[in-house]
Motif scaffolding. Structure first.
Motif, PDB file in Angstrom:
ATOM      1  N   SER A  66       0.811  -1.207   0.000  1.00 43.55           N
ATOM      2  CA  SER A  66       0.000   0.000   0.000  1.00 43.55           C
ATOM      3  C   SER A  66       0.849   1.263   0.000  1.00 43.55           C
ATOM      4  CB  SER A  66      -0.896  -0.032   1.248  1.00 43.55           C
ATOM      5  OG  SER A  66      -1.400   1.230   1.599  1.00 43.55           O
ATOM      6  N   ASP A  67       0.163   2.374  -0.275  1.00 49.76           N
ATOM      7  CA  ASP A  67       0.769   3.697  -0.136  1.00 49.76           C
ATOM      8  C   ASP A  67       1.132   4.033   1.303  1.00 49.76           C
ATOM      9  OD1 ASP A  67       0.848   4.365  -2.774  1.00 49.76           O
ATOM     10  OD2 ASP A  67      -0.633   5.971  -2.679  1.00 49.76           O
ATOM     11  N   ASP A  68       0.684   3.212   2.273  1.00 50.14           N
ATOM     12  CA  ASP A  68       1.080   3.460   3.663  1.00 50.14           C
ATOM     13  C   ASP A  68       2.476   2.903   3.960  1.00 50.14           C
ATOM     14  OD1 ASP A  68       0.762   0.707   3.947  1.00 50.14           O
ATOM     15  OD2 ASP A  68      -0.992   0.840   5.251  1.00 50.14           O
ATOM     16  N   ALA A  69       3.191   2.460   2.912  1.00 47.13           N
ATOM     17  CA  ALA A  69       4.573   1.957   2.991  1.00 47.13           C
ATOM     18  C   ALA A  69       4.661   0.600   3.691  1.00 47.13           C
ATOM     19  CB  ALA A  69       5.508   2.968   3.678  1.00 47.13           C
ATOM     20  N   GLN A  70       3.550  -0.115   3.760  1.00 42.57           N
ATOM     21  CA  GLN A  70       3.565  -1.430   4.400  1.00 42.57           C
ATOM     22  C   GLN A  70       3.284  -2.548   3.403  1.00 42.57           C
ATOM     23  OE1 GLN A  70       2.512  -1.947   8.758  1.00 42.57           O
ATOM     24  NE2 GLN A  70       0.753  -0.815   7.972  1.00 42.57           N
ATOM     25  N   ALA A  71       3.891  -3.695   3.670  1.00 39.17           N
ATOM     26  CA  ALA A  71       3.470  -4.953   3.045  1.00 39.17           C
ATOM     27  C   ALA A  71       2.965  -5.834   4.174  1.00 39.17           C
ATOM     28  CB  ALA A  71       4.640  -5.615   2.323  1.00 39.17           C
ATOM     29  N   LEU A  72       1.759  -6.368   4.009  1.00 40.68           N
ATOM     30  CA  LEU A  72       1.120  -7.175   5.051  1.00 40.68           C
ATOM     31  C   LEU A  72       0.824  -8.570   4.523  1.00 40.68           C
ATOM     32  CD1 LEU A  72      -1.577  -4.599   6.318  1.00 40.68           C
ATOM     33  CD2 LEU A  72       0.757  -4.923   7.178  1.00 40.68           C
ATOM     34  N   ILE A  73       1.024  -9.575   5.357  1.00 37.51           N
ATOM     35  CA  ILE A  73       0.626 -10.940   5.006  1.00 37.51           C
ATOM     36  C   ILE A  73      -0.536 -11.341   5.917  1.00 37.51           C
ATOM     37  CG2 ILE A  73       1.296 -13.378   4.993  1.00 37.51           C
ATOM     38  CD1 ILE A  73       3.975 -12.625   4.010  1.00 37.51           C
ATOM     39  N   TRP A  74      -1.572 -11.891   5.269  1.00 33.74           N
ATOM     40  CA  TRP A  74      -2.807 -12.261   5.947  1.00 33.74           C
ATOM     41  C   TRP A  74      -2.983 -13.764   5.934  1.00 33.74           C
ATOM     42  CZ3 TRP A  74      -5.804  -8.112   7.680  1.00 33.74           C
ATOM     43  CH2 TRP A  74      -5.440  -6.849   7.178  1.00 33.74           C
ATOM     44  N   ASP A  75      -3.488 -14.300   7.032  1.00 34.58           N
ATOM     45  CA  ASP A  75      -3.892 -15.699   7.100  1.00 34.58           C
ATOM     46  C   ASP A  75      -5.423 -15.720   7.057  1.00 34.58           C
ATOM     47  OD1 ASP A  75      -4.587 -18.289   7.715  1.00 34.58           O
ATOM     48  OD2 ASP A  75      -3.188 -18.485   9.392  1.00 34.58           O
ATOM     49  N   LEU A  76      -5.970 -16.298   5.995  1.00 35.02           N
ATOM     50  CA  LEU A  76      -7.423 -16.268   5.780  1.00 35.02           C
ATOM     51  C   LEU A  76      -8.112 -17.557   6.197  1.00 35.02           C
ATOM     52  CD1 LEU A  76      -7.445 -14.530   2.279  1.00 35.02           C
ATOM     53  CD2 LEU A  76      -7.362 -13.492   4.539  1.00 35.02           C
ATOM     54  N   THR A  77      -7.423 -18.380   6.996  1.00 40.93           N
ATOM     55  CA  THR A  77      -7.975 -19.679   7.384  1.00 40.93           C
ATOM     56  C   THR A  77      -9.359 -19.548   8.014  1.00 40.93           C
ATOM     57  OG1 THR A  77      -5.704 -20.289   7.909  1.00 40.93           O
ATOM     58  CG2 THR A  77      -7.396 -21.842   8.572  1.00 40.93           C
ATOM     59  N   ALA A  78      -9.576 -18.466   8.768  1.00 45.44           N
ATOM     60  CA  ALA A  78     -10.823 -18.328   9.539  1.00 45.44           C
ATOM     61  C   ALA A  78     -12.017 -17.884   8.689  1.00 45.44           C
ATOM     62  CB  ALA A  78     -10.617 -17.335  10.677  1.00 45.44           C
ATOM     63  N   MET A  79     -11.798 -17.534   7.416  1.00 48.08           N
ATOM     64  CA  MET A  79     -12.943 -17.097   6.597  1.00 48.08           C
ATOM     65  C   MET A  79     -14.055 -18.145   6.656  1.00 48.08           C
ATOM     66  SD  MET A  79     -11.478 -15.238   3.133  1.00 48.08           S
ATOM     67  CE  MET A  79     -11.066 -16.750   2.316  1.00 48.08           C
ATOM     68  N   PRO A  80     -15.337 -17.750   6.666  1.00 47.39           N
ATOM     69  CA  PRO A  80     -15.858 -16.394   6.463  1.00 47.39           C
ATOM     70  C   PRO A  80     -15.959 -15.532   7.725  1.00 47.39           C
ATOM     71  CG  PRO A  80     -17.660 -17.949   6.524  1.00 47.39           C
ATOM     72  CD  PRO A  80     -16.401 -18.751   6.688  1.00 47.39           C
ATOM     73  N   LYS A  81     -15.375 -15.988   8.854  1.00 47.47           N
ATOM     74  CA  LYS A  81     -15.312 -15.083  10.003  1.00 47.47           C
ATOM     75  C   LYS A  81     -14.429 -13.889   9.630  1.00 47.47           C
ATOM     76  CE  LYS A  81     -15.899 -18.404  13.770  1.00 47.47           C
ATOM     77  NZ  LYS A  81     -15.169 -19.678  13.823  1.00 47.47           N
ATOM     78  N   PRO A  82     -14.665 -12.717  10.238  1.00 47.66           N
ATOM     79  CA  PRO A  82     -13.868 -11.537   9.886  1.00 47.66           C
ATOM     80  C   PRO A  82     -12.380 -11.748  10.178  1.00 47.66           C
ATOM     81  CG  PRO A  82     -15.799 -10.917  11.169  1.00 47.66           C
ATOM     82  CD  PRO A  82     -15.732 -12.414  11.211  1.00 47.66           C
ATOM     83  N   ILE A  83     -11.541 -11.225   9.276  1.00 47.68           N
ATOM     84  CA  ILE A  83     -10.084 -11.265   9.454  1.00 47.68           C
ATOM     85  C   ILE A  83      -9.658  -9.850   9.840  1.00 47.68           C
ATOM     86  CG2 ILE A  83      -7.872 -11.885   8.396  1.00 47.68           C
ATOM     87  CD1 ILE A  83      -9.782 -14.220   8.249  1.00 47.68           C
ATOM     88  N   ASP A  84      -9.270  -9.662  11.098  1.00 44.97           N
ATOM     89  CA  ASP A  84      -9.029  -8.292  11.576  1.00 44.97           C
ATOM     90  C   ASP A  84      -7.600  -7.832  11.373  1.00 44.97           C
ATOM     91  OD1 ASP A  84     -11.660  -7.955  12.398  1.00 44.97           O
ATOM     92  OD2 ASP A  84     -11.273  -8.996  14.292  1.00 44.97           O
ATOM     93  N   ASP A  85      -6.639  -8.730  11.597  1.00 47.89           N
ATOM     94  CA  ASP A  85      -5.240  -8.291  11.602  1.00 47.89           C
ATOM     95  C   ASP A  85      -4.377  -9.218  10.755  1.00 47.89           C
ATOM     96  OD1 ASP A  85      -5.402  -6.090  13.497  1.00 47.89           O
ATOM     97  OD2 ASP A  85      -5.951  -7.652  14.943  1.00 47.89           O
TER      98      ASP A  85
END
Length: 355
Positions: free
Chosen positions: A299-318
């Protein structure tokens, strides 16, 4: 080093290895691609495309110095982590670069889009610098002096003779490189098409564009398409990435949005997840090539983030990992040949990160 936001013990043993490799180009980097070759002497190669506001742009081919050493060639010892192994001029900035997914081919091919789709061959003689030769310019608009720029393309992994392009003229074109000739051209959207991607397999692809829709196509029945998602207010969708491990999932980047929308194609029109960890617009996304539930966003916020989506369809917050770059991150690639490495680009810097 990507900071794990949940403490983890398995990382403790890997601190001796270098975690970040940095390359400085002479120009702003936009397009970025990992080679998919796995031979030792071809490991850790990337193609970088310039973003210069003039006709003549460049594509550089670089290789991590430790892998280059295995080729038997010599490179100047300038202290840099990468060796530039080749470079060529490119008309206008390349909107995308991909190396051929055919890892067994004798020729090392890459393709670029800009004004046209071009295919390039990287030729190497033992002990000599690599030379790059253009082997095809593919243009389906024979009747006009005007060419509608290509916004993106994808190279089919199951059938490497198939390449699909997207254009601002509302069309997608599927090329058969073996001929080379157009296999299919279709009006895909009501406005500009900004990106297209194949699913796993050779027949299904999707596209996104300025009309705010995600559309699915099947090469066997091109008279129909399915709209699987439309944005609120039909705001543009800029990018999509298809999960190659679980083809039910597509991730999308929306114009000027800090969230990443993940779709389940079995449940049209309702996102299965909205990832909101960034504080500025998302620029690029990549699924892990080896895992069905990990996604990287930058992103333009200068971050690269890695997400673990195992819990979908529960919300993924962080996210589970976060890396802070020194500037807005424009581009991101996850290496298919070396799953534990991600490359990001910001300004004129490319960094390869160990995850």
């Amino acid at each position: 080093r990507m900071q794990e936001q949940q403490a983890s013990s398995q990382q403790a043993g890997s601190q001796e290895r270098r975690e970040i490799y940095t390359y400085e180009a002479q120009w702003t980097i936009y397009a970025l691609a990992f080679s998919q070759r796995e031979e030792a002497e071809r490991k850790f190669r990337l193609a970088l495309g310039s973003f210069v506001e003039e006709y003549t742009n460049r594509v550089s081919l670089v290789q991590r110095r430790d892998a280059f050493a295995l080729t038997g060639k010599t490179a100047p010892e300038d202290g840099s982590a990468f060796v530039r192994i080749g470079e060529f001029e490119h008309p206008y900035p390349a909107t995308k670069i991909l190396w051929s997914p055919d890892t067994k081919s004798r020729r090392d091919l890459l393709a670029t889009t800009g004004d046209y789709l071009r295919v390039w061959s990287v030729e190497e003689a033992r002990g000599e610098p690599a030379t790059v030769e253009m082997v095809a310019v593919l243009n389906n608009n024979k009747n006009s002096d005007y060419c509608a720029p290509l916004t993106s393309f994808d190279w089919n992994e199951s059938e490497p003779s198939l390449v699909g392009t997207s254009s601002i003229d509302t069309t997608c074109t599927i090329w058969d490189l073996a001929v080379p000739a157009v296999k299919a051209q279709l009006i895909a959207h009501d406005k500009e098409v900004y990106d297209m991607a194949f699913a796993r397999g050779k027949d299904i692809f999707a596209s996104v564009g300025a009309d705010g829709s995600v559309r699915l196509f099947d090469l066997r029945t091109l008279e129909h398409s399915t709209i699987v998602y439309e944005t609120a207010g039909l705001s543009p969708i800029l990018r999509l990435a298809w999960n190659k491990q679980d083809p039910n999932y597509i991730a999308t980047v929306l114009a000027d949005e800090s969230k990443t929308v993940v779709l389940d194609v079995r449940v049209p029109s309702i996102p299965v997840a909205e990832l909101g960890g960034h504080t500025a617009c998302v620029n690029a996304i990549a699924w892990a090539p080896h895992s069905s539930c990990h996604l990287c966003t930058c992103s333009d916020d200068a971050q690269a983030l890695i997400w673990d989506l195992t819990a979908m369809p529960k919300p993924i917050d962080d996210p589970i990992l976060a890396y802070n770059a020194d500037a807005q991150v424009n581009q991101l690639q996850w290496s298919a040949a070396h799953h534990e490495w991600i490359a990001i680009a910001y300004n004129s810097t490319m960094q390869m990160l160990h995850v």
